[in-house]
Write an enzyme that holds these catalytic residues in place. Structure first.
Site, PDB file in Angstrom:
ATOM      1  CG  ASP A 125       0.500   3.405  -5.669  1.00 63.00           C
ATOM      2  OD1 ASP A 125      -0.611   3.233  -5.624  1.00 63.00           O
ATOM      3  OD2 ASP A 125       1.178   2.962  -4.726  1.00 63.00           O
ATOM      4  CG  ASP A 143      -4.043   5.106  -3.297  1.00 65.91           C
ATOM      5  OD1 ASP A 143      -4.775   4.015  -2.856  1.00 65.91           O
ATOM      6  OD2 ASP A 143      -2.910   5.253  -3.597  1.00 65.91           O
TER       7      ASP A 143
END
Length: 168
Positions: A125, A143
């Site tokens: 991330d 995401d």
């Protein structure tokens, strides 16, 4: 008729590939160019890049679970759901185009994160947003794809219910 079916499959595969490809290319760049927890301001500390390896699920949920449970819950189950999703999207001929697109975003993003988990042992991330009143967790393009897919499905559901009520 066969040309239409081939075109549909081609478009769906292109959408899946673009979602997966953009996610993986961005993560590869981040893995090679940004150090762990390095903080890079893009838009006045409102949009920043911070590399984080997430071995859990959303917002690191399940990060402290025993390995076997993480393997089953965070790898096995998503593998089953994504496999069924791929079957569903290509087997069901009468799905509305908006649902097909939404599922491509959901599945493409899901495959991107699952690939990371299998190959790297964690999901990379790297984006963070601060909107003054609230801020996001650290996230990635997979995401974003998943949230776009959910948003399309939600919009379609609301629209469908509204049209149904107007018809009554």
């Amino acid at each position: 008729m066969q040309q239409l079916k081939s075109l549909r499959w081609s478009v769906l595969l292109l959408l899946l590939t673009l979602n997966f490809g953009c996610d993986q290319i961005s993560k590869k760049i981040v893995r090679t160019e940004i150090s762990d927890y390095e903080h890079i301001s893009i838009i006045k500390d409102r949009f920043t890049l911070t590399k984080v390896e997430n071995s859990g699920a959303f917002l690191s949920l399940g990060d402290n679970m025993p390995y076997i449970f993480r393997l089953i819950i965070l790898t096995g189950l998503p593998l089953l759901f994504l496999g069924y999703g791929l079957y569903f999207i290509f087997a069901k001929r009468n799905l509305p185009m908006s649902m097909q697109i939404a599922l491509c975003f959901l599945i493409g993003g899901g495959i991107g994160n699952l690939y990371d988990r299998i190959v790297h042992g964690s999901v990379t991330d790297f984006m963070h947003m601060d909107f003054y009143l609230f801020q996001t967790g650290v996230f990635n393009f997979a995401d974003i794809s998943i949230m776009i897919g959910v948003g399309i499905l939600l919009f379609q559901s609301i629209r469908s219910n509204r049209l149904k009520h107007e018809a009554d």
